[in-house]
Motif scaffolding. Sequence first.
Motif, mmCIF file in Angstrom:
data_model
loop_
_atom_site.group_PDB
_atom_site.id
_atom_site.type_symbol
_atom_site.label_atom_id
_atom_site.label_comp_id
_atom_site.label_asym_id
_atom_site.label_seq_id
_atom_site.Cartn_x
_atom_site.Cartn_y
_atom_site.Cartn_z
ATOM 1 N N PRO A 231 -4.335 -0.158 -10.135
ATOM 2 C CA PRO A 231 -5.329 -0.474 -9.108
ATOM 3 C C PRO A 231 -5.279 0.542 -7.964
ATOM 4 N N ASP A 232 -6.414 0.689 -7.283
ATOM 5 C CA ASP A 232 -6.509 1.614 -6.150
ATOM 6 C C ASP A 232 -5.781 0.994 -4.948
ATOM 7 N N PRO A 233 -4.741 1.680 -4.386
ATOM 8 C CA PRO A 233 -3.988 1.086 -3.264
ATOM 9 C C PRO A 233 -4.857 0.817 -2.034
ATOM 10 N N GLU A 234 -5.813 1.705 -1.741
ATOM 11 C CA GLU A 234 -6.649 1.516 -0.560
ATOM 12 C C GLU A 234 -7.534 0.284 -0.708
ATOM 13 N N ARG A 235 -8.098 0.083 -1.933
ATOM 14 C CA ARG A 235 -8.945 -1.080 -2.166
ATOM 15 C C ARG A 235 -8.119 -2.366 -2.070
ATOM 16 N N GLU A 236 -6.892 -2.333 -2.591
ATOM 17 C CA GLU A 236 -6.016 -3.511 -2.523
ATOM 18 C C GLU A 236 -5.682 -3.852 -1.066
ATOM 19 N N TYR B 4 0.836 -1.206 0.000
ATOM 20 C CA TYR B 4 0.000 0.000 0.000
ATOM 21 C C TYR B 4 0.869 1.254 0.000
ATOM 22 N N GLY C 68 2.038 6.363 -6.975
ATOM 23 C CA GLY C 68 0.739 6.612 -7.591
ATOM 24 C C GLY C 68 0.743 7.646 -8.714
ATOM 25 N N ARG D 114 1.113 4.077 -2.956
ATOM 26 C CA ARG D 114 0.805 5.483 -2.713
ATOM 27 C C ARG D 114 1.961 6.377 -3.136
#
Length: 195
Positions: A177-182, A162, A169, A166
Amino acid sequence: MATSDGLGRRVLAYLESARNLVGCGAGAVGLGLHFAGLGGAWWPGVVAGLYGAGALLTPGRDGDPAGRGTCATTTPAPAPPTTPPAEPTAPPARPKPAQPEPAAPKPAADPELDALADFLGSVPLPAAAGVAELVAALRAAEPGPAVRLIVRHRLPVAVDGYLRARTWGPWAGADAPDPERELRAAVAVLAAELG
């Protein structure tokens, strides 16, 4: 007279003491030196000095460091009382207070989990990812290989991924892909494994 009896016993006790006997032996050595021609005109002083040294350097009897013997007057011990002392009455027995039941032992602290929790508290992680809840579940879980693997490897790798995502990014592009969702997905998998 009583005074002369006490003095006579003291003199007799000293004459029989080890100090006097050693002093006399040392004085006899001094006389032997005189007869051998070694004392000269000072032989009386040599004999007296050897006697004094022998008497002073000899320890007294046990409990009598001055070597005075055992003729010291002793006070007779008081007679035991004829009537036994009254036994004190015991106070009435008080009921013992109820002992609180011992609390269940807390699980032993895991220093690796504590260090990981401290690190995770210092890193800006999204609250929605559920990392704090996973750490609480790890603390409550029974120690074992699964918990150890999550603490030592899998959760740190997920958080590291994560943080890297970020950091990179802005250069990752729109389709990254979205780091928070991962992170949320990885934490959910780990929480499911804990049960």
